[in-house]
Motif scaffolding. Structure first.
Motif, PDB file in Angstrom:
ATOM      1  N   GLY A  61       0.458  -0.898  -0.095  1.00 27.30           N
ATOM      2  CA  GLY A  61      -0.228   0.351  -0.045  1.00 27.30           C
ATOM      3  C   GLY A  61       0.894   1.312  -0.002  1.00 27.30           C
ATOM      4  O   GLY A  61       2.017   1.205  -0.250  1.00 27.30           O
ATOM      5  N   GLY A  62       0.049   2.157   0.226  1.00 27.82           N
ATOM      6  CA  GLY A  62       1.062   3.566  -0.096  1.00 27.82           C
ATOM      7  C   GLY A  62       0.129   4.737   0.662  1.00 27.82           C
ATOM      8  O   GLY A  62      -0.964   4.361   0.692  1.00 27.82           O
ATOM      9  N   ALA A  63       0.245   5.824  -0.426  1.00 30.04           N
ATOM     10  CA  ALA A  63      -0.610   7.287  -0.027  1.00 30.04           C
ATOM     11  C   ALA A  63      -1.698   7.467  -1.382  1.00 30.04           C
ATOM     12  O   ALA A  63      -0.860   7.048  -2.098  1.00 30.04           O
ATOM     13  CB  ALA A  63       0.822   8.783  -0.448  1.00 30.04           C
ATOM     14  N   LEU A  70     -10.206   6.437  -2.862  1.00 33.21           N
ATOM     15  CA  LEU A  70      -9.119   5.270  -1.961  1.00 33.21           C
ATOM     16  C   LEU A  70      -9.525   4.061  -3.126  1.00 33.21           C
ATOM     17  O   LEU A  70      -8.111   3.461  -2.361  1.00 33.21           O
ATOM     18  CB  LEU A  70      -9.972   4.908  -0.792  1.00 33.21           C
ATOM     19  CG  LEU A  70      -9.889   6.092   0.430  1.00 33.21           C
ATOM     20  CD1 LEU A  70     -10.519   5.725   1.362  1.00 33.21           C
ATOM     21  CD2 LEU A  70      -8.358   6.514   0.948  1.00 33.21           C
ATOM     22  N   GLY A  71     -10.633   3.856  -3.378  1.00 30.85           N
ATOM     23  CA  GLY A  71      -9.885   1.976  -4.136  1.00 30.85           C
ATOM     24  C   GLY A  71      -9.169   2.332  -5.192  1.00 30.85           C
ATOM     25  O   GLY A  71      -8.256   1.515  -5.616  1.00 30.85           O
ATOM     26  N   GLN A  72      -9.626   3.299  -5.928  1.00 30.59           N
ATOM     27  CA  GLN A  72      -8.203   3.367  -7.067  1.00 30.59           C
ATOM     28  C   GLN A  72      -6.620   3.446  -6.345  1.00 30.59           C
ATOM     29  O   GLN A  72      -6.025   2.627  -7.012  1.00 30.59           O
ATOM     30  CB  GLN A  72      -7.917   4.542  -8.048  1.00 30.59           C
ATOM     31  CG  GLN A  72      -9.673   4.663  -8.385  1.00 30.59           C
ATOM     32  CD  GLN A  72     -10.208   6.164  -9.188  1.00 30.59           C
ATOM     33  OE1 GLN A  72      -9.737   7.663  -8.851  1.00 30.59           O
ATOM     34  NE2 GLN A  72     -10.987   6.288 -10.336  1.00 30.59           N
ATOM     35  N   GLY A  73      -6.436   4.517  -6.013  1.00 31.74           N
ATOM     36  CA  GLY A  73      -5.378   4.228  -4.962  1.00 31.74           C
ATOM     37  C   GLY A  73      -4.944   3.277  -4.445  1.00 31.74           C
ATOM     38  O   GLY A  73      -4.104   2.394  -4.667  1.00 31.74           O
ATOM     39  N   ALA A  74      -5.596   1.929  -3.830  1.00 36.10           N
ATOM     40  CA  ALA A  74      -4.939   0.792  -3.753  1.00 36.10           C
ATOM     41  C   ALA A  74      -4.782   0.143  -5.022  1.00 36.10           C
ATOM     42  O   ALA A  74      -4.104  -0.910  -4.533  1.00 36.10           O
ATOM     43  CB  ALA A  74      -7.008  -0.245  -2.876  1.00 36.10           C
ATOM     44  N   LEU A  75      -5.788  -0.196  -5.764  1.00 37.90           N
ATOM     45  CA  LEU A  75      -5.535  -0.719  -6.859  1.00 37.90           C
ATOM     46  C   LEU A  75      -3.838  -0.813  -7.636  1.00 37.90           C
ATOM     47  O   LEU A  75      -3.471  -1.555  -8.018  1.00 37.90           O
ATOM     48  CB  LEU A  75      -6.630  -1.092  -7.761  1.00 37.90           C
ATOM     49  CG  LEU A  75      -7.679  -1.667  -7.660  1.00 37.90           C
ATOM     50  CD1 LEU A  75      -8.976  -1.205  -8.465  1.00 37.90           C
ATOM     51  CD2 LEU A  75      -7.785  -3.194  -6.751  1.00 37.90           C
ATOM     52  N   ARG A  76      -3.826   1.087  -7.372  1.00 36.11           N
ATOM     53  CA  ARG A  76      -2.413   1.603  -8.675  1.00 36.11           C
ATOM     54  C   ARG A  76      -1.369   0.817  -7.373  1.00 36.11           C
ATOM     55  O   ARG A  76      -0.490   0.886  -7.933  1.00 36.11           O
ATOM     56  CB  ARG A  76      -2.552   2.988  -8.247  1.00 36.11           C
ATOM     57  CG  ARG A  76      -1.514   3.295  -9.009  1.00 36.11           C
ATOM     58  CD  ARG A  76      -1.357   4.711  -8.417  1.00 36.11           C
ATOM     59  NE  ARG A  76      -1.942   5.969  -7.424  1.00 36.11           N
ATOM     60  CZ  ARG A  76      -1.284   5.655  -6.344  1.00 36.11           C
ATOM     61  NH1 ARG A  76       0.654   4.876  -6.181  1.00 36.11           N
ATOM     62  NH2 ARG A  76      -1.770   5.750  -4.863  1.00 36.11           N
ATOM     63  N   GLU A  85      -2.093  -6.889 -10.505  1.00 33.90           N
ATOM     64  CA  GLU A  85      -3.523  -6.132 -11.676  1.00 33.90           C
ATOM     65  C   GLU A  85      -5.023  -7.079 -10.709  1.00 33.90           C
ATOM     66  O   GLU A  85      -5.019  -8.450 -10.609  1.00 33.90           O
ATOM     67  CB  GLU A  85      -3.741  -6.814 -13.202  1.00 33.90           C
ATOM     68  CG  GLU A  85      -2.691  -6.247 -13.712  1.00 33.90           C
ATOM     69  CD  GLU A  85      -2.697  -4.284 -13.602  1.00 33.90           C
ATOM     70  OE1 GLU A  85      -3.922  -3.931 -13.263  1.00 33.90           O
ATOM     71  OE2 GLU A  85      -1.901  -3.872 -13.924  1.00 33.90           O
ATOM     72  N   ALA A  86      -5.700  -6.259  -9.994  1.00 29.87           N
ATOM     73  CA  ALA A  86      -7.064  -6.953  -9.498  1.00 29.87           C
ATOM     74  C   ALA A  86      -8.165  -6.353 -10.472  1.00 29.87           C
ATOM     75  O   ALA A  86      -8.043  -4.835  -9.959  1.00 29.87           O
ATOM     76  CB  ALA A  86      -7.191  -6.277  -7.793  1.00 29.87           C
ATOM     77  N   SER A  87      -9.331  -6.626  -9.730  1.00 33.17           N
ATOM     78  CA  SER A  87     -10.302  -6.763 -10.614  1.00 33.17           C
ATOM     79  C   SER A  87     -11.539  -5.236 -10.254  1.00 33.17           C
ATOM     80  O   SER A  87     -11.810  -4.311  -9.990  1.00 33.17           O
ATOM     81  CB  SER A  87     -11.200  -7.385 -11.037  1.00 33.17           C
ATOM     82  OG  SER A  87     -11.906  -8.070  -9.787  1.00 33.17           O
ATOM     83  N   ALA A  88     -10.942  -5.578  -8.599  1.00 32.42           N
ATOM     84  CA  ALA A  88     -11.936  -4.578  -7.330  1.00 32.42           C
ATOM     85  C   ALA A  88     -11.419  -4.314  -6.097  1.00 32.42           C
ATOM     86  O   ALA A  88     -10.386  -5.187  -5.886  1.00 32.42           O
ATOM     87  CB  ALA A  88     -13.379  -4.859  -7.589  1.00 32.42           C
ATOM     88  N   ALA A  89     -11.306  -3.376  -5.185  1.00 34.09           N
ATOM     89  CA  ALA A  89     -10.760  -3.847  -3.802  1.00 34.09           C
ATOM     90  C   ALA A  89     -11.829  -4.041  -3.384  1.00 34.09           C
ATOM     91  O   ALA A  89     -12.529  -2.365  -3.381  1.00 34.09           O
ATOM     92  CB  ALA A  89      -9.459  -3.110  -4.180  1.00 34.09           C
ATOM     93  N   ARG A  90     -12.365  -4.677  -2.714  1.00 30.24           N
ATOM     94  CA  ARG A  90     -13.452  -3.861  -0.724  1.00 30.24           C
ATOM     95  C   ARG A  90     -12.814  -3.231   0.310  1.00 30.24           C
ATOM     96  O   ARG A  90     -11.907  -4.154   0.407  1.00 30.24           O
ATOM     97  CB  ARG A  90     -14.258  -5.208  -0.603  1.00 30.24           C
ATOM     98  CG  ARG A  90     -15.182  -4.910   0.523  1.00 30.24           C
ATOM     99  CD  ARG A  90     -15.874  -6.233  -0.304  1.00 30.24           C
ATOM    100  NE  ARG A  90     -15.205  -7.182   0.876  1.00 30.24           N
ATOM    101  CZ  ARG A  90     -15.178  -7.988   1.844  1.00 30.24           C
ATOM    102  NH1 ARG A  90     -16.207  -7.282   3.080  1.00 30.24           N
ATOM    103  NH2 ARG A  90     -14.495  -8.942   2.902  1.00 30.24           N
ATOM    104  N   LEU A  91     -13.486  -2.604   0.593  1.00 34.02           N
ATOM    105  CA  LEU A  91     -13.234  -1.569   1.749  1.00 34.02           C
ATOM    106  C   LEU A  91     -13.633  -2.539   3.184  1.00 34.02           C
ATOM    107  O   LEU A  91     -14.502  -2.826   3.175  1.00 34.02           O
ATOM    108  CB  LEU A  91     -13.650  -0.268   2.016  1.00 34.02           C
ATOM    109  CG  LEU A  91     -13.470   0.090   3.338  1.00 34.02           C
ATOM    110  CD1 LEU A  91     -12.009   0.931   3.393  1.00 34.02           C
ATOM    111  CD2 LEU A  91     -14.677   2.130   3.522  1.00 34.02           C
ATOM    112  N   LEU A  92     -12.273  -3.011   3.914  1.00 33.82           N
ATOM    113  CA  LEU A  92     -12.573  -2.983   5.713  1.00 33.82           C
ATOM    114  C   LEU A  92     -13.203  -2.481   6.658  1.00 33.82           C
ATOM    115  O   LEU A  92     -13.815  -2.606   6.750  1.00 33.82           O
ATOM    116  CB  LEU A  92     -11.643  -4.188   5.533  1.00 33.82           C
ATOM    117  CG  LEU A  92     -11.353  -5.322   4.652  1.00 33.82           C
ATOM    118  CD1 LEU A  92      -9.917  -6.069   4.421  1.00 33.82           C
ATOM    119  CD2 LEU A  92     -12.975  -6.441   4.193  1.00 33.82           C
ATOM    120  N   SER A  93     -11.478  -1.661   6.682  1.00 30.01           N
ATOM    121  CA  SER A  93     -11.749  -0.627   7.477  1.00 30.01           C
ATOM    122  C   SER A  93     -11.163   0.795   7.383  1.00 30.01           C
ATOM    123  O   SER A  93     -10.633   0.877   6.560  1.00 30.01           O
ATOM    124  CB  SER A  93     -11.488  -1.566   8.915  1.00 30.01           C
ATOM    125  OG  SER A  93      -9.840  -1.807   8.643  1.00 30.01           O
TER     126      SER A  93
END
Length: 161
Positions: A61-63, A70-76, A85-93
């Motif tokens: 992860g990172g900034a 937030l989701g775009q940042g996580a995937l990047r 390469e992930a198709s999606a990221a689900r927010l946990l907390s």
């Protein structure tokens, strides 16, 4: 996988760059947003990374960049740090982190279906590896340990990173 140019200890140039960036961010943006991504393989093992500028194993992860969700940042960050390469990221907390080098809010995501093989992509990552939950490294970062216990052992989710 260990980056071929990375020694087994922290490298001074990335460490200096990290400290200078943190100092500048504190002056320019006293509150930042960060993301970490939980990635599991088909056996349930979790992906962890070792940075060149701080000790221990962490979730990738990172900034979050300006103009990015937030989701775009996580995937990047997942793509940049370990080449997945992930198709999606689900927010946990979402967690607050307040310290001498600045104040952050860190969002923890879980990667959806992903493809690729974890490889060191960034100058700041020394090693990336999957670990079974019952065999995590001894030098796991305290915050990463808390997030994994919250997710897999049912510990209450803390507001603090």
């Amino acid at each position: 996988m260990i980056h071929p140019l990375a020694p087994s200890r922290l490298r001074p140039l990335p460490r200096l760059a990290f400290l200078l960036r943190r100092g500048w961010q504190r002056l320019r943006r006293p509150l930042t947003l960060g993301v970490r991504v939980l990635v599991r393989d088909e056996t349930g093992a979790v992906l962890l990374v070792r940075h060149t500028y701080i000790e221990g194993w962490h979730l990738p992860g990172g900034a979050v960049d300006r103009g990015e969700t937030l989701g775009q940042g996580a995937l990047r960050e997942l793509r940049e740090e370990v080449g997945l390469e992930a198709s999606a990221a689900r927010l946990l907390s979402v967690h607050a982190r307040f310290g001498p080098w600045g104040h952050d809010h860190v969002a923890l995501f879980e990667a959806g279906p992903w493809q690729g093989k974890p490889t060191v992509q960034a100058f700041e990552i020394e090693e990336a590896r999957f670990f079974p939950l019952e065999a995590l490294p001894a030098d796991l970062s305290p915050a990463t340990g808390r997030r994994l216990r919250e997710r897999f052992k049912g510990e209450p989710v803390s507001e603090r990173w």
